[in-house]
Motif scaffolding. Structure first.
Motif, PDB file in Angstrom:
ATOM      1  N   LEU A 196      35.341  83.270  64.719  1.00  0.00           N
ATOM      2  CA  LEU A 196      34.621  82.055  65.357  1.00  0.00           C
ATOM      3  C   LEU A 196      34.912  81.025  64.732  1.00  0.00           C
ATOM      4  CD1 LEU A 196      32.527  80.941  67.445  1.00  0.00           C
ATOM      5  CD2 LEU A 196      30.935  81.593  65.854  1.00  0.00           C
ATOM      6  N   ALA A 197      34.662  80.704  63.358  1.00  0.00           N
ATOM      7  CA  ALA A 197      34.597  79.628  62.568  1.00  0.00           C
ATOM      8  C   ALA A 197      36.286  78.974  62.581  1.00  0.00           C
ATOM      9  CB  ALA A 197      34.336  79.797  61.184  1.00  0.00           C
ATOM     10  N   LEU A 198      37.034  80.121  62.417  1.00  0.00           N
ATOM     11  CA  LEU A 198      38.449  79.538  62.491  1.00  0.00           C
ATOM     12  C   LEU A 198      38.836  78.956  63.925  1.00  0.00           C
ATOM     13  CD1 LEU A 198      39.989  82.436  60.562  1.00  0.00           C
ATOM     14  CD2 LEU A 198      39.972  80.134  59.863  1.00  0.00           C
ATOM     15  N   ALA A 199      38.250  79.731  65.021  1.00  0.00           N
ATOM     16  CA  ALA A 199      38.660  79.024  66.240  1.00  0.00           C
ATOM     17  C   ALA A 199      37.961  77.826  66.576  1.00  0.00           C
ATOM     18  CB  ALA A 199      37.979  80.177  67.432  1.00  0.00           C
ATOM     19  N   VAL A 200      36.928  77.789  66.240  1.00  0.00           N
ATOM     20  CA  VAL A 200      36.200  76.457  66.387  1.00  0.00           C
ATOM     21  C   VAL A 200      37.169  75.229  65.746  1.00  0.00           C
ATOM     22  CG1 VAL A 200      34.236  74.855  65.907  1.00  0.00           C
ATOM     23  CG2 VAL A 200      33.880  77.086  66.835  1.00  0.00           C
ATOM     24  N   ASN A 201      37.536  75.433  64.547  1.00  0.00           N
ATOM     25  CA  ASN A 201      38.068  74.302  63.820  1.00  0.00           C
ATOM     26  C   ASN A 201      39.460  74.158  64.229  1.00  0.00           C
ATOM     27  OD1 ASN A 201      36.470  73.011  62.086  1.00  0.00           O
ATOM     28  ND2 ASN A 201      37.786  73.551  60.179  1.00  0.00           N
ATOM     29  N   HIS A 202      40.171  75.145  64.662  1.00  0.00           N
ATOM     30  CA  HIS A 202      41.590  74.781  65.261  1.00  0.00           C
ATOM     31  C   HIS A 202      41.507  74.328  66.528  1.00  0.00           C
ATOM     32  CE1 HIS A 202      42.502  77.237  61.614  1.00  0.00           C
ATOM     33  NE2 HIS A 202      43.267  76.669  61.542  1.00  0.00           N
ATOM     34  N   THR A 240      44.639  75.508  56.917  1.00  0.00           N
ATOM     35  CA  THR A 240      44.757  76.819  57.647  1.00  0.00           C
ATOM     36  C   THR A 240      45.052  77.906  56.917  1.00  0.00           C
ATOM     37  OG1 THR A 240      45.323  75.565  59.842  1.00  0.00           O
ATOM     38  CG2 THR A 240      45.903  77.758  59.773  1.00  0.00           C
ATOM     39  N   PRO A 241      46.314  77.964  56.011  1.00  0.00           N
ATOM     40  CA  PRO A 241      46.609  79.243  55.589  1.00  0.00           C
ATOM     41  C   PRO A 241      45.575  79.771  54.553  1.00  0.00           C
ATOM     42  CG  PRO A 241      48.610  77.610  55.305  1.00  0.00           C
ATOM     43  CD  PRO A 241      47.114  76.980  55.882  1.00  0.00           C
ATOM     44  N   ALA A 242      44.829  78.546  53.794  1.00  0.00           N
ATOM     45  CA  ALA A 242      44.149  79.253  52.842  1.00  0.00           C
ATOM     46  C   ALA A 242      42.595  79.614  53.576  1.00  0.00           C
ATOM     47  CB  ALA A 242      43.417  77.641  52.050  1.00  0.00           C
ATOM     48  N   THR A 289      34.718  76.569  52.818  1.00  0.00           N
ATOM     49  CA  THR A 289      34.451  75.500  53.493  1.00  0.00           C
ATOM     50  C   THR A 289      35.261  74.392  53.375  1.00  0.00           C
ATOM     51  OG1 THR A 289      31.960  76.028  53.089  1.00  0.00           O
ATOM     52  CG2 THR A 289      32.345  73.797  53.593  1.00  0.00           C
ATOM     53  N   LEU A 290      35.814  74.275  52.202  1.00  0.00           N
ATOM     54  CA  LEU A 290      36.880  73.243  51.974  1.00  0.00           C
ATOM     55  C   LEU A 290      38.218  73.485  52.685  1.00  0.00           C
ATOM     56  CD1 LEU A 290      37.863  70.682  50.548  1.00  0.00           C
ATOM     57  CD2 LEU A 290      38.712  72.148  48.568  1.00  0.00           C
ATOM     58  N   SER A 291      38.558  74.774  52.800  1.00  0.00           N
ATOM     59  CA  SER A 291      39.785  74.955  53.759  1.00  0.00           C
ATOM     60  C   SER A 291      39.526  74.918  55.080  1.00  0.00           C
ATOM     61  CB  SER A 291      40.182  76.461  53.594  1.00  0.00           C
ATOM     62  OG  SER A 291      39.304  77.483  53.655  1.00  0.00           O
ATOM     63  N   LEU A 292      38.332  74.930  55.581  1.00  0.00           N
ATOM     64  CA  LEU A 292      37.962  74.566  57.072  1.00  0.00           C
ATOM     65  C   LEU A 292      38.023  73.115  57.307  1.00  0.00           C
ATOM     66  CD1 LEU A 292      35.078  77.014  57.855  1.00  0.00           C
ATOM     67  CD2 LEU A 292      37.328  77.281  58.578  1.00  0.00           C
ATOM     68  N   VAL A 341      42.524  81.155  56.264  1.00  0.00           N
ATOM     69  CA  VAL A 341      42.907  82.712  56.551  1.00  0.00           C
ATOM     70  C   VAL A 341      42.571  83.471  55.630  1.00  0.00           C
ATOM     71  CG1 VAL A 341      44.693  84.101  57.646  1.00  0.00           C
ATOM     72  CG2 VAL A 341      44.183  81.837  58.643  1.00  0.00           C
ATOM     73  N   VAL A 342      43.294  83.091  54.339  1.00  0.00           N
ATOM     74  CA  VAL A 342      43.322  84.082  53.224  1.00  0.00           C
ATOM     75  C   VAL A 342      41.959  84.409  52.771  1.00  0.00           C
ATOM     76  CG1 VAL A 342      44.123  84.143  50.804  1.00  0.00           C
ATOM     77  CG2 VAL A 342      45.854  83.516  52.383  1.00  0.00           C
ATOM     78  N   VAL A 343      41.026  83.175  52.751  1.00  0.00           N
ATOM     79  CA  VAL A 343      39.696  83.428  52.302  1.00  0.00           C
ATOM     80  C   VAL A 343      39.022  84.386  53.124  1.00  0.00           C
ATOM     81  CG1 VAL A 343      37.449  82.380  51.917  1.00  0.00           C
ATOM     82  CG2 VAL A 343      39.769  81.145  51.159  1.00  0.00           C
ATOM     83  N   ALA A 344      39.246  84.223  54.480  1.00  0.00           N
ATOM     84  CA  ALA A 344      38.457  85.043  55.535  1.00  0.00           C
ATOM     85  C   ALA A 344      39.113  86.584  55.404  1.00  0.00           C
ATOM     86  CB  ALA A 344      38.702  84.377  57.047  1.00  0.00           C
ATOM     87  N   VAL A 345      40.237  86.786  55.313  1.00  0.00           N
ATOM     88  CA  VAL A 345      40.866  87.936  55.095  1.00  0.00           C
ATOM     89  C   VAL A 345      40.172  88.552  53.665  1.00  0.00           C
ATOM     90  CG1 VAL A 345      42.774  89.490  54.772  1.00  0.00           C
ATOM     91  CG2 VAL A 345      42.830  87.584  56.489  1.00  0.00           C
ATOM     92  N   ALA A 346      40.268  88.008  52.880  1.00  0.00           N
ATOM     93  CA  ALA A 346      39.746  88.214  51.373  1.00  0.00           C
ATOM     94  C   ALA A 346      38.272  88.747  51.325  1.00  0.00           C
ATOM     95  CB  ALA A 346      40.081  87.446  50.368  1.00  0.00           C
ATOM     96  N   VAL A 347      37.460  87.982  51.925  1.00  0.00           N
ATOM     97  CA  VAL A 347      36.304  88.327  52.096  1.00  0.00           C
ATOM     98  C   VAL A 347      35.866  89.385  52.936  1.00  0.00           C
ATOM     99  CG1 VAL A 347      33.809  87.291  52.565  1.00  0.00           C
ATOM    100  CG2 VAL A 347      35.440  85.941  51.393  1.00  0.00           C
ATOM    101  N   ALA A 348      36.218  89.830  53.957  1.00  0.00           N
ATOM    102  CA  ALA A 348      36.102  90.535  55.013  1.00  0.00           C
ATOM    103  C   ALA A 348      36.459  91.843  54.439  1.00  0.00           C
ATOM    104  CB  ALA A 348      36.832  90.237  56.397  1.00  0.00           C
ATOM    105  N   ALA A 349      37.577  91.884  53.745  1.00  0.00           N
ATOM    106  CA  ALA A 349      38.196  93.292  53.066  1.00  0.00           C
ATOM    107  C   ALA A 349      37.498  93.730  51.807  1.00  0.00           C
ATOM    108  CB  ALA A 349      39.666  93.076  53.112  1.00  0.00           C
ATOM    109  N   TRP A 350      37.242  92.757  51.119  1.00  0.00           N
ATOM    110  CA  TRP A 350      36.683  93.247  49.767  1.00  0.00           C
ATOM    111  C   TRP A 350      35.297  92.697  49.353  1.00  0.00           C
ATOM    112  CZ3 TRP A 350      42.088  91.003  49.524  1.00  0.00           C
ATOM    113  CH2 TRP A 350      42.927  91.999  49.655  1.00  0.00           C
ATOM    114  N   GLY A 351      34.762  91.566  49.989  1.00  0.00           N
ATOM    115  CA  GLY A 351      33.483  91.161  49.913  1.00  0.00           C
ATOM    116  C   GLY A 351      32.357  92.022  49.833  1.00  0.00           C
TER     117      GLY A 351
END
Length: 448
Positions: A436-442, A67-69, A105-108, A71-81
């Protein structure tokens, strides 16, 4: 990062954004109707074999070590990707994107934990690893493969049969897992990591394809969306994620070959054909994958590449046939066991439209919104998105994909992401994809 149509006036932009809202709203309504009708079918005693229609999943809100990883990946890619994708040197950018997609993918997958989210996915009684110990000789396995596809349910004289996923696919997929086992990468853990790493590379392959057809700027715009692909929920871990990457790299080689002249181009075309030919032996449904190299060649008009690619396909088909496996016979047997499986109780009248609701979870709102913007894309990109939609429609109408398409159609879904290059305000859409991806997996426990 800006959209592909920066010169349009404010009215056009407003109309485009209104179209985005309408498209996403329509998808939401489709999902809700599919859920309600699916629940009604279950209550009426129709065994559609779905715990949370239209997905093969169960309602189980939970968190996990990933879960933490995630969220971190999602924030990083959305902000700086988007910014990084626009200015980074090309090759390091591809490696960075692959690493980010692998982490995503692995964190999910790890939201469900290491054992349940990774190890058990490919080692259940219905999966590939279950049958690996049966193989003492690869040659014998290929010669006898089709003889053990039919189950005792349809052939009482059958002494034994392959497990669901082995028998339901050509032997090329099973052969990959046999080779992994021979290399010492046995067990669900190593196999799961290999599938995640391979499947996550599709983002780079899509970018290489776009650059190969002269659309590097578009490739950079699309790349963050390919990284935060909601379908990563099922890439980690299902073999269909591996299939998606395999097909995508074959198409990427076609695109690169089309950009070259002389012997180098011919050799790359042959290599592309070898990959695409082997894709036919990963999943019977990947015959529809032929739409993508055709889309590339139709856009570039470099039809000379077709000869080399076809030669590579012929080599692979000839090799499997000489080894004893005839693709057509295998497919005929699979149609028989599919008709006698849980598909028999899954009504076509429901799944022919509910499957579209299921695949919407893998595509995400950004892809759905981008579909009405296809006309704003350069011709090569538009052709690839149209090929993705065509493959999905044909697979849907065939009736051979009743449910579970959130993973089965991953090889087509990764190409639909190309449309996201036409979106304005990419960071907002990247957040929507990640949520969406985080909601589905959680909130759900998915089977794959």
């Amino acid at each position: 990062m800006h959209g592909l149509i920066p010169s349009v006036g404010p009215v056009t932009r407003t109309e485009a954004r209104r179209g985005d809202v309408v498209a996403v709203s329509a998808a939401v309504v489709l999902v809700l109707v599919a859920a309600v009708v699916g629940r009604w079918l279950l209550a009426a005693g129709v065994d559609i074999f779905l715990g949370w229609p239209p997905l093969l999943a169960e309602w189980l809100p939970h968190v996990g070590p990933g879960t933490p990883a995630a969220v971190v990946v999602a924030v990083a890619v959305a902000a700086w990707g988007p910014g990084l994708a626009g200015r980074a040197v090309w090759r390091p950018l591809l490696w960075t994107a692959w690493a980010a997609a692998s982490a995503w993918t692995l964190s999910l997958a790890l939201v469900d934990g290491w054992q349940r989210g990774v190890v058990a996915r490919l080692s259940s009684s219905q999966e590939y690893l279950h049958d690996v110990p049966r193989v003492t000789s690869v040659g014998a396995m290929l010669r006898e493969f089709a003889d053990h596809i039919l189950t005792t349910q349809v052939d009482p004289a059958q002494t034994w049969f392959w497990t669901t996923h082995v028998g339901g696919h050509p032997p090329g997929a099973f052969l990959l897992f046999v080779w992994l086992d021979r290399l010492g990468l046995d067990g669900g853990g190593p196999a799961g990591i290999v599938v995640i790493l391979a499947g996550s590379s599709a983002c780079a392959a899509v970018a290489v394809t776009l650059r190969g057809v002269g659309q590097e700027d578009l490739a950079r715009r699309v790349l963050p969306f390919s990284v935060l692909f909601p379908g990563a929920v099922w890439v980690g871990v299902s073999a269909d994620g591996l299939f998606a990457a395999w097909l995508t790299w074959g198409v990427a080689l076609v695109a690169v070959a089309a950009s070259l002249r002389g012997v180098r181009g011919d050799l790359l075309a042959l290599a592309a054909g070898l990959l695409l030919g082997y894709a036919l032996y990963l999943s019977y449904g990947l015959v529809l994958g032929g739409l993508f190299p055709v889309a590339v060649l139709a856009a570039t008009r470099r039809w000379r590449v077709l000869a080399g690619a076809l030669a590579g396909v012929v080599v692979v088909v000839a090799a499997f046939t000489a080894a004893g496996f005839w693709w057509v016979k295998g497919y005929e047997h699979v149609r028989v066991i599919y008709a006698a499986s849980i598909a028999a109780s899954r009504p076509y009248s429901y799944f022919v439209w509910a499957d579209l609701a299921a695949v919407a979870f893998a595509l995400g709102p950004a892809v759905v919104a981008a579909l009405h913007r296809i006309s704003a894309l350069p011709r090569p990109a538009a052709f690839l998105v149209l090929a993705a939609l065509g493959a999905i429609v044909l697979a849907d109408l065939s009736g051979m994909s009743k449910a579970e398409v959130e993973r089965i159609w991953l090889p087509f879904a990764v190409w639909a992401v190309v449309g996201c290059g036409a979106l304005s305000h990419p960071r907002r859409w990247l957040v929507a994809q990640a949520v969406l991806a985080l909601a589905v997996n959680h909130l759900l426990l998915t089977v794959w």
